[in-house]
Write a protein that holds these residues in place. Structure first.
Motif, PDB file in Angstrom:
ATOM      1  N   UNK A 118       0.760  -1.342   0.071  1.00 21.23           N
ATOM      2  CA  UNK A 118      -0.192  -0.094  -0.137  1.00 21.23           C
ATOM      3  C   UNK A 118       1.066   1.322   0.014  1.00 21.23           C
ATOM      4  N   UNK A 119       0.360   2.091  -0.601  1.00 22.31           N
ATOM      5  CA  UNK A 119       1.046   3.614  -0.571  1.00 22.31           C
ATOM      6  C   UNK A 119       0.005   4.522  -0.359  1.00 22.31           C
ATOM      7  N   UNK A 120       0.153   5.668   0.530  1.00 22.70           N
ATOM      8  CA  UNK A 120      -0.668   6.771   1.115  1.00 22.70           C
ATOM      9  C   UNK A 120      -0.256   7.944   0.654  1.00 22.70           C
ATOM     10  N   UNK A 121      -1.194   8.940   0.783  1.00 17.85           N
ATOM     11  CA  UNK A 121      -0.829  10.534   0.419  1.00 17.85           C
ATOM     12  C   UNK A 121      -0.301  10.498  -0.879  1.00 17.85           C
ATOM     13  N   UNK A 122      -0.750   9.772  -2.015  1.00 18.50           N
ATOM     14  CA  UNK A 122      -0.332   9.819  -3.149  1.00 18.50           C
ATOM     15  C   UNK A 122      -1.040  11.042  -3.955  1.00 18.50           C
ATOM     16  N   UNK A 123      -0.510  11.784  -4.945  1.00 17.37           N
ATOM     17  CA  UNK A 123      -0.795  12.919  -5.430  1.00 17.37           C
ATOM     18  C   UNK A 123      -0.721  12.796  -6.927  1.00 17.37           C
ATOM     19  N   UNK A 124      -0.123  11.721  -7.312  1.00 18.29           N
ATOM     20  CA  UNK A 124      -0.056  11.565  -8.906  1.00 18.29           C
ATOM     21  C   UNK A 124       0.256  10.130  -9.179  1.00 18.29           C
ATOM     22  N   UNK A 125      -0.417   9.815 -10.436  1.00 19.45           N
ATOM     23  CA  UNK A 125       0.052   8.305 -11.109  1.00 19.45           C
ATOM     24  C   UNK A 125       0.034   8.336 -12.312  1.00 19.45           C
ATOM     25  N   UNK A 126       1.296   7.611 -12.940  1.00 23.31           N
ATOM     26  CA  UNK A 126       1.330   7.808 -14.470  1.00 23.31           C
ATOM     27  C   UNK A 126       1.977   6.395 -14.773  1.00 23.31           C
ATOM     28  N   UNK A 127       2.007   6.543 -16.275  1.00 21.11           N
ATOM     29  CA  UNK A 127       2.733   5.182 -16.378  1.00 21.11           C
ATOM     30  C   UNK A 127       3.850   5.433 -17.669  1.00 21.11           C
ATOM     31  N   UNK A 128       4.854   4.847 -17.710  1.00 20.18           N
ATOM     32  CA  UNK A 128       5.861   5.216 -18.714  1.00 20.18           C
ATOM     33  C   UNK A 128       6.496   3.485 -19.081  1.00 20.18           C
ATOM     34  N   UNK A 129       6.260   3.381 -20.439  1.00 17.58           N
ATOM     35  CA  UNK A 129       6.689   2.254 -20.824  1.00 17.58           C
ATOM     36  C   UNK A 129       6.263   0.929 -20.304  1.00 17.58           C
ATOM     37  N   UNK A 130       5.004   1.171 -19.971  1.00 16.74           N
ATOM     38  CA  UNK A 130       4.319  -0.008 -19.117  1.00 16.74           C
ATOM     39  C   UNK A 130       4.368  -0.127 -17.735  1.00 16.74           C
ATOM     40  N   UNK A 131       5.313   0.697 -17.261  1.00 18.47           N
ATOM     41  CA  UNK A 131       5.623   0.900 -15.907  1.00 18.47           C
ATOM     42  C   UNK A 131       4.934   1.845 -15.017  1.00 18.47           C
ATOM     43  N   UNK A 132       4.187   1.522 -13.991  1.00 18.32           N
ATOM     44  CA  UNK A 132       3.287   2.531 -13.137  1.00 18.32           C
ATOM     45  C   UNK A 132       4.071   3.095 -12.182  1.00 18.32           C
ATOM     46  N   UNK A 133       4.112   4.389 -12.276  1.00 25.30           N
ATOM     47  CA  UNK A 133       4.788   5.283 -11.204  1.00 25.30           C
ATOM     48  C   UNK A 133       3.931   5.983 -10.693  1.00 25.30           C
ATOM     49  N   UNK A 134       4.039   6.040  -9.178  1.00 23.57           N
ATOM     50  CA  UNK A 134       3.348   7.367  -8.436  1.00 23.57           C
ATOM     51  C   UNK A 134       4.139   8.127  -7.873  1.00 23.57           C
ATOM     52  N   UNK A 135       3.546   9.225  -7.437  1.00 19.47           N
ATOM     53  CA  UNK A 135       4.357  10.288  -6.837  1.00 19.47           C
ATOM     54  C   UNK A 135       3.681  10.759  -5.526  1.00 19.47           C
ATOM     55  N   UNK A 136       4.427  11.045  -4.594  1.00 19.09           N
ATOM     56  CA  UNK A 136       3.827  11.766  -3.170  1.00 19.09           C
ATOM     57  C   UNK A 136       4.907  12.514  -2.624  1.00 19.09           C
ATOM     58  N   UNK A 137       4.541  13.203  -1.634  1.00 17.74           N
ATOM     59  CA  UNK A 137       5.627  14.047  -1.322  1.00 17.74           C
ATOM     60  C   UNK A 137       6.124  13.729   0.389  1.00 17.74           C
TER      61      UNK A 137
END
Ligand SMILES: Cc1cc2nc3c(=O)[nH]c(=O)nc-3n(C[C@H](O)[C@H](O)[C@H](O)COP(=O)(O)OP(=O)(O)OC[C@H]3O[C@@H](n4cnc5c(N)ncnc54)[C@H](O)[C@@H]3O)c2cc1C
Length: 345
Positions: A118-137
């Motif tokens: 699990x990841x919490x406080x996520x502020x963005x989700x994207x996918x690059x080359x089929x790989x899921x990337x999420x961002x948080x502070x």
């Protein structure tokens, strides 16, 4: 291939909160950018059909639901059983949910129960080359991190206010009901009611366009050598009533009550903005009678336009932390603004 499940709970009136539509926006955007992915919706609550109808034109192809009177209210044991069942029924590899207080309590436990992460406080989700990337502070919103994981199912709690709400419209959707065995042990906790402040006593309004922040200066001696706390109270509440702004405070002001000094009674530590307070999200912010020190302005990370009123032209706001600084007496400015708001509501 990822199977993305948007996981939402209904509100007591059967509707979906804005935070649910924000999570749907994040899930649908990810689905669009992740080739070969599937998007499903999981609904939990007492009455699901109308909620499913509200978002029926989204790109989701299947709707799963766990329903029943026991799920109309938040309770860890029943919610956890429902989330587990719905995630398994959908064979979800990625579960995207709004970080409401209800989900924030349940998701980490379910992730652990079913061998996910699990990841919490996520502020963005994207996918690059089929790989899921999420961002948080991290470090009180000072550093933004981007991460990926291989472990599945991956539960992702999206911070409310960080996404645009999905504009998808209403229609008809068929909800596939998932059976869950809610044992007596699950129902030991009973919800006996909800206590909440009266509508006007509620000064924290996450959906407001404007954040109004009060600093300790409101309670300090003014040019006439006196404090004017009652006047401060009248001006601040008058402004909030006219604008429906959300009320924030500096740490110094909320701490004053602990020191036995004159305080504004409608403020509590919940209003505090900053490193040891909240980091709310609003389009605009107006700081009044506040110095703008670093630990305080950390809480302004997600305020798009910042203005401040302070008597001190050398304060932190003037040193690049505010877009506009009014070097002026906040009592005079807010009094005039309230008068103008009365004339042009
Ligand atoms: C570890 C740590 C964590 C902290 N976390 C936080 C946090 O989360 N949030 C936070 O807010 N602070 C935090 N602080 C405290 C922070 O550093 C400041 O001390 C605090 O924000 C100052 O509050 P203030 O500006 O309201 O009060 P003051 O510093 O007392 O400033 C009052 C201001 O009001 C102005 N003023 C007075 N009268 C008027 C008037 N009539 N019109 C206009 N202006 C007027 C004065 O010129 C002055 O600039 C933290 C500190 C530490 C060490």
């Amino acid at each position: 291939m990822e199977t993305i499940l948007l996981l939402v709970h209904t509100e007591t009136d059967g509707s979906l909160a804005r935070s649910a539509r924000e999570a749907l926006h994040a899930a649908a955007t990810l689905h669009r950018t992740l080739d070969g992915s599937r998007l499903f919706v999981g609904l939990i609550g007492d009455n699901l059909q109308s909620a499913a109808g509200l978002i029926a034109t989204s790109s989701a192809t299947k709707y799963f639901g766990v329903t029943g009177p026991q799920l109309g209210e938040a309770r860890y044991a029943t919610d956890a059983a429902a989330v587990e069942a719905i995630s398994k029924a959908a064979q979800a590899t990625v579960v995207i949910a709004p970080a409401t207080s209800r989900w924030a309590r349940v998701l980490p436990g379910v992730a652990q129960r079913i061998g996910g992460c699990v990841d919490t406080h996520v502020t963005g989700i994207t996918a690059t080359d089929g790989k899921l990337l999420l961002s948080r502070w991290y470090y009180r919103q000072r550093i933004e991190g981007v991460l990926t994981r291989t472990q599945r199912p991956w539960f992702i709690a999206i911070d409310p206010g960080s996404q645009p709400a999905c504009e998808c419209g209403a229609g008809s959707a068929t909800v596939e009901i998932v059976d869950v065995n809610l044992t007596e042990a699950c129902k030991r906790t009973t919800v006996v009611g909800i206590r909440e402040p009266k509508e006007d006593a509620q000064t924290i309004r996450p959906d407001a366009q404007l954040l109004f922040v009060a600093g300790a200066g409101w309670t300090k001696k003014q040019a006439d050598g006196q404090t004017h706390v009652h006047e401060a109270e009248r001006l601040i509440l008058g402004f909030l009533k006219a604008t429906r702004a959300s009320l924030g405070s500096s740490k110094s002001l909320v701490d004053l009550s602990g020191d036995g000094q004159a305080v504004l009674p409608f403020l509590s530590h919940l209003n505090q903005i900053g490193q040891t307070g909240a980091t709310p999200r609003h389009a605009k912010g107006l700081s009044t009678c506040c110095h703008g020190e670093e630990p305080h302005t950390v809480g302004w990370r997600f305020i798009s336009e910042r203005r401040a009123i302070s008597l001190d032209p050398n304060c932190g706001w003037a040193r690049g932390k505010a877009d506009v600084l009014y070097v002026a007496d906040a009592f005079a400015v807010v009094s005039k603004v309230n008068e103008l708001l009365k004339q042009n509501p």
